[in-house]
Design an enzyme around this catalytic site. Structure first.
Site, PDB file in Angstrom:
ATOM      1  N   TRP A  13       0.831  -1.203   0.000  1.00 50.24           N
ATOM      2  CA  TRP A  13       0.000   0.000   0.000  1.00 50.24           C
ATOM      3  C   TRP A  13       0.868   1.256   0.000  1.00 50.24           C
ATOM      4  O   TRP A  13       0.624   2.194  -0.753  1.00 50.24           O
ATOM      5  CB  TRP A  13      -0.949  -0.013   1.192  1.00 50.24           C
ATOM      6  CG  TRP A  13      -1.482   1.344   1.553  1.00 50.24           C
ATOM      7  CD1 TRP A  13      -1.329   1.979   2.738  1.00 50.24           C
ATOM      8  CD2 TRP A  13      -2.218   2.245   0.731  1.00 50.24           C
ATOM      9  NE1 TRP A  13      -1.919   3.219   2.707  1.00 50.24           N
ATOM     10  CE2 TRP A  13      -2.476   3.412   1.471  1.00 50.24           C
ATOM     11  CE3 TRP A  13      -2.672   2.191  -0.584  1.00 50.24           C
ATOM     12  CZ2 TRP A  13      -3.175   4.497   0.968  1.00 50.24           C
ATOM     13  CZ3 TRP A  13      -3.373   3.286  -1.092  1.00 50.24           C
ATOM     14  CH2 TRP A  13      -3.625   4.409  -0.323  1.00 50.24           C
ATOM     15  N   HIS A  14       1.893   1.290   0.821  1.00 46.88           N
ATOM     16  CA  HIS A  14       2.725   2.493   0.905  1.00 46.88           C
ATOM     17  C   HIS A  14       3.556   2.686  -0.357  1.00 46.88           C
ATOM     18  O   HIS A  14       3.867   3.818  -0.716  1.00 46.88           O
ATOM     19  CB  HIS A  14       3.598   2.448   2.157  1.00 46.88           C
ATOM     20  CG  HIS A  14       2.858   2.826   3.396  1.00 46.88           C
ATOM     21  ND1 HIS A  14       3.282   3.820   4.252  1.00 46.88           N
ATOM     22  CD2 HIS A  14       1.693   2.375   3.911  1.00 46.88           C
ATOM     23  CE1 HIS A  14       2.417   3.948   5.244  1.00 46.88           C
ATOM     24  NE2 HIS A  14       1.444   3.078   5.049  1.00 46.88           N
ATOM     25  N   ASP A  15       3.905   1.603  -1.039  1.00 41.16           N
ATOM     26  CA  ASP A  15       4.616   1.748  -2.310  1.00 41.16           C
ATOM     27  C   ASP A  15       3.660   2.279  -3.377  1.00 41.16           C
ATOM     28  O   ASP A  15       4.003   3.197  -4.113  1.00 41.16           O
ATOM     29  CB  ASP A  15       5.226   0.415  -2.744  1.00 41.16           C
ATOM     30  CG  ASP A  15       6.213   0.555  -3.879  1.00 41.16           C
ATOM     31  OD1 ASP A  15       7.056   1.489  -3.833  1.00 41.16           O
ATOM     32  OD2 ASP A  15       6.176  -0.260  -4.815  1.00 41.16           O
TER      33      ASP A  15
END
Length: 138
Positions: A13-15
């Site tokens: 998700w953060h990527d």
């Protein structure tokens, strides 16, 4: 269940969550491009939620868990590996099998990481997704 399922979900998700549809040029627009493997991005404030109390070891451990797979299958990009690990974590937790399309391109150097501030700070996953939908960045 495989180790670090929540870390795998958040890593993906953060990527991917740095994507900004209003920026045309790649890699400036962010998104699932494997940039989260670089120290500069690991240390962004929003990624602190991926880390343990003692610093950034939680995220680093999640990355270390995936590194042997990357070493064995060098043709797989980090971007694809992060997304595959997330989909596998969902399935291992009893969720649905998520079809994956491969072919994401990795950034090649830390200077290509999206600027800090594209993700909210220390929020829950639900809060992060809700805030991103409000900004309509996808």
């Amino acid at each position: 269940m495989r180790p670090f399922p929540l870390k795998q979900l958040r890593l993906a998700w953060h990527d991917a969550g740095t994507y900004n549809k209003n920026i045309e040029e790649w890699p400036l627009r962010g998104g699932a491009n494997g940039s989260l493997r670089f120290e500069i991005e690991i240390k962004y404030a929003a990624n602190a939620t991926l880390s343990s109390q003692s610093g950034f070891s939680g995220l680093v451990n999640a990355l270390k868990l995936l590194q042997p797979i990357k070493d064995k299958y060098s043709g797989v990009t980090y971007a694809d590996l992060f997304q595959l690990a997330s989909a596998t974590a969902v399935e291992d937790a009893g969720g649905p099998k998520i079809p994956i399309k491969y072919g994401r391109v990795d950034v090649s150097e830390p200077e290509q990481c999206p600027e800090e501030g594209r993700l909210p700070g220390k929020l829950t996953v639900k809060e992060e997704i809700s805030n991103s939908k409000k900004k309509q960045v996808w």
